[in-house]
Scaffold this active site. Structure first.
Site, short mmCIF file in Angstrom:
data_model
loop_
_atom_site.label_atom_id
_atom_site.label_comp_id
_atom_site.label_asym_id
_atom_site.label_seq_id
_atom_site.Cartn_x
_atom_site.Cartn_y
_atom_site.Cartn_z
N GLY A 280 18.09 54.07 38.61
CA GLY A 280 18.48 55.33 38.00
C GLY A 280 18.43 56.51 38.96
O GLY A 280 17.98 56.41 40.11
N HIS A 281 18.86 57.66 38.45
CA HIS A 281 18.97 58.88 39.27
C HIS A 281 17.62 59.34 39.78
O HIS A 281 16.63 59.35 39.06
CB HIS A 281 19.67 60.00 38.49
CG HIS A 281 19.01 60.33 37.18
ND1 HIS A 281 19.51 61.26 36.31
CD2 HIS A 281 17.88 59.87 36.60
CE1 HIS A 281 18.73 61.37 35.26
NE2 HIS A 281 17.74 60.53 35.41
N GLY A 282 17.58 59.70 41.06
CA GLY A 282 16.37 60.26 41.65
C GLY A 282 15.26 59.26 41.91
O GLY A 282 14.15 59.66 42.28
#
Length: 346
Positions: free
Chosen positions: A252-254
């Protein structure tokens, strides 16, 4: 079985040459120089012209009956073996086997330094020396691709992406908003740098949050087929050097993944979590968002992680708990079920 449609056998090789090639091998003091090895086979299938290996003690029994001319065994192996099989002792037989594969086989498929006519390459893109750009590849403006890289058929490299030297990008990979290091392998169908899954719900409506970060991938990383790595919202998604990410993984993001970590198939890591150095996540592990997994931690297959894990800890189960507690719970549950079933029968 190795097919000649795809790989060329470079044998036969002298057994003495194999020992020299592998370096860290303890061999019998006298080996006949004329012993020729034609192929690598598992113990059960090896012939008197083959070499084999034993890395898993489950297969020790086959060493007694194998017909292999030679076998690579663990350094401390003292078990029984066919007296006609030369035992070569190695610190890590599986690693030695991996080196032997490259010593005996070469892929038939080759990649000439060429840009295929059907590829679309922007004028502002920079393609390094000795690169292969396959059929129907699209490379957008301001892309930089390092020397000796391979981009296979149907892949898409979005504007401004930077890919280092010696990359191998397989078929139908898409890469956007990313900076990728040297010696990276990305297998077929992987998707890197797409929008992350971020929404804010206001008055019953899910409003998309723009993701303006990028994906940074270090050197000597392998990313499996159909794996997806989302770009960050404000913070970048980071995969450090030497990581190995299996097929069908969602990052996922980050998310930040530390050096040398191994992520096995069907694992999902929610946004903004940090995985430390040399961690191992087994198959189908789920990591909730905004967590910290310490260096060297391990999560057993299908573990569901909902809280931070300290460095070096091993956990399992869902929700994940210390591995020995999980084993005890499993045993107790089995005993309770057995007792309950006995009472029901009465």
């Amino acid at each position: 079985m190795v097919s000649s449609n795809f790989y060329k056998n470079l044998g036969p090789r002298k057994l003495t040459a194999i020992i020299d090639f592998l370096h860290d091998i303890i061999a019998p003091p006298k080996i006949h120089e004329d012993i020729a090895i034609h192929d690598i086979k598992i113990l059960q299938e090896a012939s008197p012209n083959d070499i084999s290996f034993l890395s898993n003690p489950k297969y020790s029994e086959f060493l007694k009956t194998t017909k292999a001319a030679a076998c690579i065994v663990p350094k401390n192996f003292t078990g029984e073996a066919n007296p006609n099989t030369v035992l070569l002792h190695a610190q890590n037989p599986y690693f030695a086997y991996g080196k032997l594969i490259d010593f005996f086989y070469a892929p038939i498929k080759s990649y000439p330094a060429k840009i295929m006519k059907s590829a679309i390459v922007a004028d502002s893109a920079t393609i390094g020396k000795n690169c292969y750009i396959g059929h129907n590849v699209v490379i957008e403006d301001d892309v930089i691709i390092g020397d000796n890289s391979i981009i296979e058929a149907g892949s898409f490299i979005g504007r401004g992406v930077n890919i280092g030297r010696n990359a191998r990008i397989e078929q139908h990979v898409s890469i956007n908003y990313a900076i990728i290091g040297d010696d990276v392998v990305i297998l077929a169908g992987a998707k890197i740098g797409q929008d992350g899954f971020g929404f804010s719900t206001e008055k019953g409506v899910h409003h998309k949050i723009s993701h303006i970060g990028i994906v940074k991938i270090g050197n000597n990383v392998e990313i499996g087929a159909n794996t997806t790595i989302d770009r960050g919202s404000l913070q970048d998604t980071i995969i450090k050097d030497l990581c190995r990410i299996d097929n069908l993984v969602q990052i996922g993001h980050g998310v930040k993944i530390g050096k040398g970590s191994i992520i096995v198939a069907q694992t999902g890591i929610a946004g903004s979590s940090t995985i430390g150095k040399y961690c191992t996540l087994g198959g189908q592990v789920g990591i909730a968002g905004h967590l910290n997994i310490g260096d060297g931690a391990q999560v057993a297959a299908q573990g569901g992680v909902a809280q931070n894990i300290e460095a070096g800890k091993i956990v399992g189960g869902s929700p994940a708990i210390p591995i020995m507690d999980w084993h005890r719970q499993s045993i107790i549950m089995k005993q309770l079920l057995k007792t309950s079933n006995s009472k029901l029968k009465k």
